[in-house]
Design a protein around this motif. Structure first.
Motif, PDB file in Angstrom:
ATOM      1  N   GLY A  22       0.828  -1.200   0.000  1.00  0.00           N
ATOM      2  CA  GLY A  22       0.000   0.000   0.000  1.00  0.00           C
ATOM      3  C   GLY A  22       0.859   1.244   0.000  1.00  0.00           C
ATOM      4  N   LYS A  23       0.395   2.269  -0.705  1.00  0.00           N
ATOM      5  CA  LYS A  23       1.025   3.594  -0.675  1.00  0.00           C
ATOM      6  C   LYS A  23       2.520   3.529  -0.980  1.00  0.00           C
ATOM      7  CE  LYS A  23      -2.321   5.385   2.653  1.00  0.00           C
ATOM      8  NZ  LYS A  23      -2.531   6.072   3.932  1.00  0.00           N
ATOM      9  N   ASN A  24       2.869   2.944  -2.125  1.00  0.00           N
ATOM     10  CA  ASN A  24       4.284   2.814  -2.470  1.00  0.00           C
ATOM     11  C   ASN A  24       4.743   3.817  -3.510  1.00  0.00           C
ATOM     12  OD1 ASN A  24       6.828   1.633  -2.117  1.00  0.00           O
ATOM     13  ND2 ASN A  24       6.533   0.285  -3.873  1.00  0.00           N
ATOM     14  N   TYR A  25       3.867   4.757  -3.893  1.00  0.00           N
ATOM     15  CA  TYR A  25       4.263   5.917  -4.687  1.00  0.00           C
ATOM     16  C   TYR A  25       3.977   7.152  -3.835  1.00  0.00           C
ATOM     17  CZ  TYR A  25       4.246   3.135  -9.059  1.00  0.00           C
ATOM     18  OH  TYR A  25       4.483   2.217 -10.054  1.00  0.00           O
ATOM     19  N   LEU A  26       4.928   8.075  -3.798  1.00  0.00           N
ATOM     20  CA  LEU A  26       4.768   9.252  -2.947  1.00  0.00           C
ATOM     21  C   LEU A  26       3.523  10.045  -3.318  1.00  0.00           C
ATOM     22  CD1 LEU A  26       5.961  11.002  -0.687  1.00  0.00           C
ATOM     23  CD2 LEU A  26       7.300  12.211  -2.430  1.00  0.00           C
ATOM     24  N   ASP A  27       3.256  10.197  -4.630  1.00  0.00           N
ATOM     25  CA  ASP A  27       2.093  11.003  -5.033  1.00  0.00           C
ATOM     26  C   ASP A  27       0.788  10.353  -4.590  1.00  0.00           C
ATOM     27  OD1 ASP A  27       2.136   8.893  -6.869  1.00  0.00           O
ATOM     28  OD2 ASP A  27       2.110  10.167  -8.655  1.00  0.00           O
ATOM     29  N   HIS A  28       0.714   9.010  -4.612  1.00  0.00           N
ATOM     30  CA  HIS A  28      -0.498   8.330  -4.154  1.00  0.00           C
ATOM     31  C   HIS A  28      -0.634   8.433  -2.641  1.00  0.00           C
ATOM     32  CE1 HIS A  28      -3.750   5.526  -3.761  1.00  0.00           C
ATOM     33  NE2 HIS A  28      -3.012   4.628  -3.126  1.00  0.00           N
ATOM     34  N   ALA A  29       0.478   8.304  -1.926  1.00  0.00           N
ATOM     35  CA  ALA A  29       0.423   8.448  -0.470  1.00  0.00           C
ATOM     36  C   ALA A  29      -0.100   9.832  -0.090  1.00  0.00           C
ATOM     37  CB  ALA A  29       1.807   8.212   0.133  1.00  0.00           C
ATOM     38  N   LYS A  30       0.335  10.845  -0.839  1.00  0.00           N
ATOM     39  CA  LYS A  30      -0.101  12.206  -0.544  1.00  0.00           C
ATOM     40  C   LYS A  30      -1.576  12.420  -0.864  1.00  0.00           C
ATOM     41  CE  LYS A  30       4.353  14.596  -1.033  1.00  0.00           C
ATOM     42  NZ  LYS A  30       5.141  15.548  -1.861  1.00  0.00           N
ATOM     43  N   GLU A  31      -2.075  11.772  -1.946  1.00  0.00           N
ATOM     44  CA  GLU A  31      -3.470  12.013  -2.344  1.00  0.00           C
ATOM     45  C   GLU A  31      -4.466  11.379  -1.372  1.00  0.00           C
ATOM     46  OE1 GLU A  31      -4.691  10.492  -6.151  1.00  0.00           O
ATOM     47  OE2 GLU A  31      -4.151   8.417  -5.679  1.00  0.00           O
ATOM     48  N   PRO A  86       7.408  -0.433   4.446  1.00  0.00           N
ATOM     49  CA  PRO A  86       6.382  -0.929   3.531  1.00  0.00           C
ATOM     50  C   PRO A  86       5.109  -1.354   4.270  1.00  0.00           C
ATOM     51  CG  PRO A  86       8.511  -1.892   3.001  1.00  0.00           C
ATOM     52  CD  PRO A  86       8.678  -1.174   4.305  1.00  0.00           C
ATOM     53  N   ILE A  87       3.966  -1.053   3.655  1.00  0.00           N
ATOM     54  CA  ILE A  87       2.673  -1.487   4.177  1.00  0.00           C
ATOM     55  C   ILE A  87       2.275  -2.742   3.397  1.00  0.00           C
ATOM     56  CG2 ILE A  87       0.242  -0.899   4.482  1.00  0.00           C
ATOM     57  CD1 ILE A  87       1.107   2.067   4.417  1.00  0.00           C
ATOM     58  N   TYR A  88       2.300  -3.886   4.066  1.00  0.00           N
ATOM     59  CA  TYR A  88       1.988  -5.149   3.407  1.00  0.00           C
ATOM     60  C   TYR A  88       0.579  -5.609   3.765  1.00  0.00           C
ATOM     61  CZ  TYR A  88       7.095  -5.536   2.832  1.00  0.00           C
ATOM     62  OH  TYR A  88       8.423  -5.318   2.522  1.00  0.00           O
ATOM     63  N   GLY A 122       6.566 -18.667  -7.936  1.00  0.00           N
ATOM     64  CA  GLY A 122       5.173 -18.436  -8.278  1.00  0.00           C
ATOM     65  C   GLY A 122       4.481 -17.402  -7.424  1.00  0.00           C
ATOM     66  N   ASP A 123       5.107 -16.979  -6.327  1.00  0.00           N
ATOM     67  CA  ASP A 123       4.524 -15.902  -5.529  1.00  0.00           C
ATOM     68  C   ASP A 123       4.395 -14.644  -6.377  1.00  0.00           C
ATOM     69  OD1 ASP A 123       4.201 -17.328  -3.193  1.00  0.00           O
ATOM     70  OD2 ASP A 123       5.963 -16.497  -2.177  1.00  0.00           O
ATOM     71  N   ILE A 124       3.335 -13.884  -6.121  1.00  0.00           N
ATOM     72  CA  ILE A 124       3.064 -12.655  -6.871  1.00  0.00           C
ATOM     73  C   ILE A 124       3.067 -11.494  -5.894  1.00  0.00           C
ATOM     74  CG2 ILE A 124       1.422 -11.443  -8.357  1.00  0.00           C
ATOM     75  CD1 ILE A 124       0.261 -14.286  -9.003  1.00  0.00           C
ATOM     76  N   ILE A 125       3.929 -10.522  -6.162  1.00  0.00           N
ATOM     77  CA  ILE A 125       4.021  -9.316  -5.330  1.00  0.00           C
ATOM     78  C   ILE A 125       3.552  -8.139  -6.170  1.00  0.00           C
ATOM     79  CG2 ILE A 125       5.515  -7.812  -3.967  1.00  0.00           C
ATOM     80  CD1 ILE A 125       7.492 -10.201  -3.789  1.00  0.00           C
ATOM     81  N   ILE A 126       2.497  -7.456  -5.751  1.00  0.00           N
ATOM     82  CA  ILE A 126       2.076  -6.257  -6.477  1.00  0.00           C
ATOM     83  C   ILE A 126       2.575  -5.035  -5.714  1.00  0.00           C
ATOM     84  CG2 ILE A 126       0.201  -7.409  -7.653  1.00  0.00           C
ATOM     85  CD1 ILE A 126      -1.792  -6.102  -5.817  1.00  0.00           C
ATOM     86  N   THR A 127       3.145  -4.098  -6.455  1.00  0.00           N
ATOM     87  CA  THR A 127       4.091  -3.139  -5.888  1.00  0.00           C
ATOM     88  C   THR A 127       3.522  -1.757  -5.609  1.00  0.00           C
ATOM     89  OG1 THR A 127       4.809  -2.721  -8.169  1.00  0.00           O
ATOM     90  CG2 THR A 127       6.106  -4.298  -6.876  1.00  0.00           C
ATOM     91  N   GLY A 128       2.202  -1.609  -5.603  1.00  0.00           N
ATOM     92  CA  GLY A 128       1.596  -0.324  -5.298  1.00  0.00           C
ATOM     93  C   GLY A 128       1.152   0.411  -6.552  1.00  0.00           C
TER      94      GLY A 128
END
Length: 299
Positions: free
Chosen positions: A91-100, A115-117, A256-262
């Motif tokens: 969660g919130k892994n781009y500064l602009d998204h964290a700010k919005e 990191p927020i997992y 096979g694990d999938i990590i989505i990065t924000g």
């Protein structure tokens, strides 16, 4: 190379998508020429796909003529329709998204220091062109989030940052669909992001050999043709080596694990007034060197 899971004449298979992305070579044809047993699923292929096998496939493609199936004749599925474990999300892994999201109900007023997992169920993940259910009996606040997904290629624990790329198989796109009212109601993100069909994925996996490292890719999301999100993965707060190393401390990551990065700024929740998805809306998620994942909200 690009890899896809697809259905052809009612049978689900794995194949190599050629550079023009208009034709697919069935993996069974390639493995037959290599005198190897064909993996039945993408997860089985990832388990086998070390550097030597990838080189063998590249060499075989250069030396042989194989059956090519036109993409229009197949149904492209999510690359990994049934992940072995929940998707690992940031969660919130781009500064602009964290700010919005600062000041929004249920949001934190801080930029993440760590990191927020959280996790997300995909059972199954849906593919390019599939319909996202509207779940109108429980939500009218469905949101989109284009995200780069990292596919882990081999098991590892306590992975060093400088060795992180060795543990990656490739990359794909995930649209982290979210029911915002459910997120707020429960005070966490798992339930609101795990409704049926809330994990569009694809269209393909781009093998890591065609993506530079560090990963700096343009990323964009359009709704009904309107650009809502536009950024580059170089703007991560926590980059991929950090994420893999940090997650693997005391916790084994598995092939096979999938990590989505924000997701970057521009989600529906970030607008005033909000721009949540409506029945019939078409969402296009694009990431450079991977492709475009397109889905529609149920009408």
């Amino acid at each position: 190379m690009y890899f896809a899971t697809y259905k052809y004449k009612g049978i689900e298979e794995v194949g190599v998508v050629l550079k023009d992305k208009n034709t697919i070579i069935p993996m069974r044809e390639i493995f037959k020429s290599l005198d190897k047993k064909t993996p039945a699923t993408m997860l089985e292929f990832i388990d086998l796909a070390d550097d030597e096998l990838i080189d063998d496939i590249k060499n075989a493609l250069g030396k042989n003529t194989y059956e090519e199936i036109e993409k229009e004749k197949v149904k492209i599925c999510a690359p990994i329709p049934y992940p072995r474990r929940n998707l690992i999300c940031l969660g919130k892994n781009y500064l602009d998204h964290a700010k919005e999201t600062i000041g929004l109900p249920g949001g934190s007023d801080e930029i993440p220091k760590f990191p927020i997992y959280f996790s997300k169920i995909a059972d199954p993940a849906i593919g390019d062109g599939d319909i996202i259910k509207k779940h109108s009996e429980i939500t009218d606040k469905i949101d989109y989030e284009v995200e780069l997904a990292v596919i882990i290629g081999r098991d590892g624990i306590n992975i060093k940052r400088e060795e992180a790329e060795e543990y990656i198989f490739g990359y794909t796109i995930v649209n982290d669909i979210s029911a915002r009212n459910i997120q707020r109601k429960h005070g966490q993100w798992f339930k609101g992001k795990s409704l049926d069909t809330f994990c569009p994925m694809g269209p393909y996996i781009a093998h890591k050999s065609i993506i530079g490292f560090p990963v700096e890719l343009d990323i964009m999301c359009k709704v009904n043709g309107e650009v809502r999100q536009s950024s580059n993965t170089k703007h991560f707060i926590f980059d991929i080596p950090y994420i893999i190393s940090d997650l693997s401390k005391g916790m084994k990551l598995k092939a096979g694990d999938i990590i989505i990065t924000g997701t970057p700024a521009g989600v529906g929740l970030g607008f005033k007034p909000f721009k949540f998805l409506k029945p019939g809306d078409v969402i296009e998620c694009y990431i450079e060197k991977i492709g475009t994942l397109t889905n529609k909200i149920e009408e």
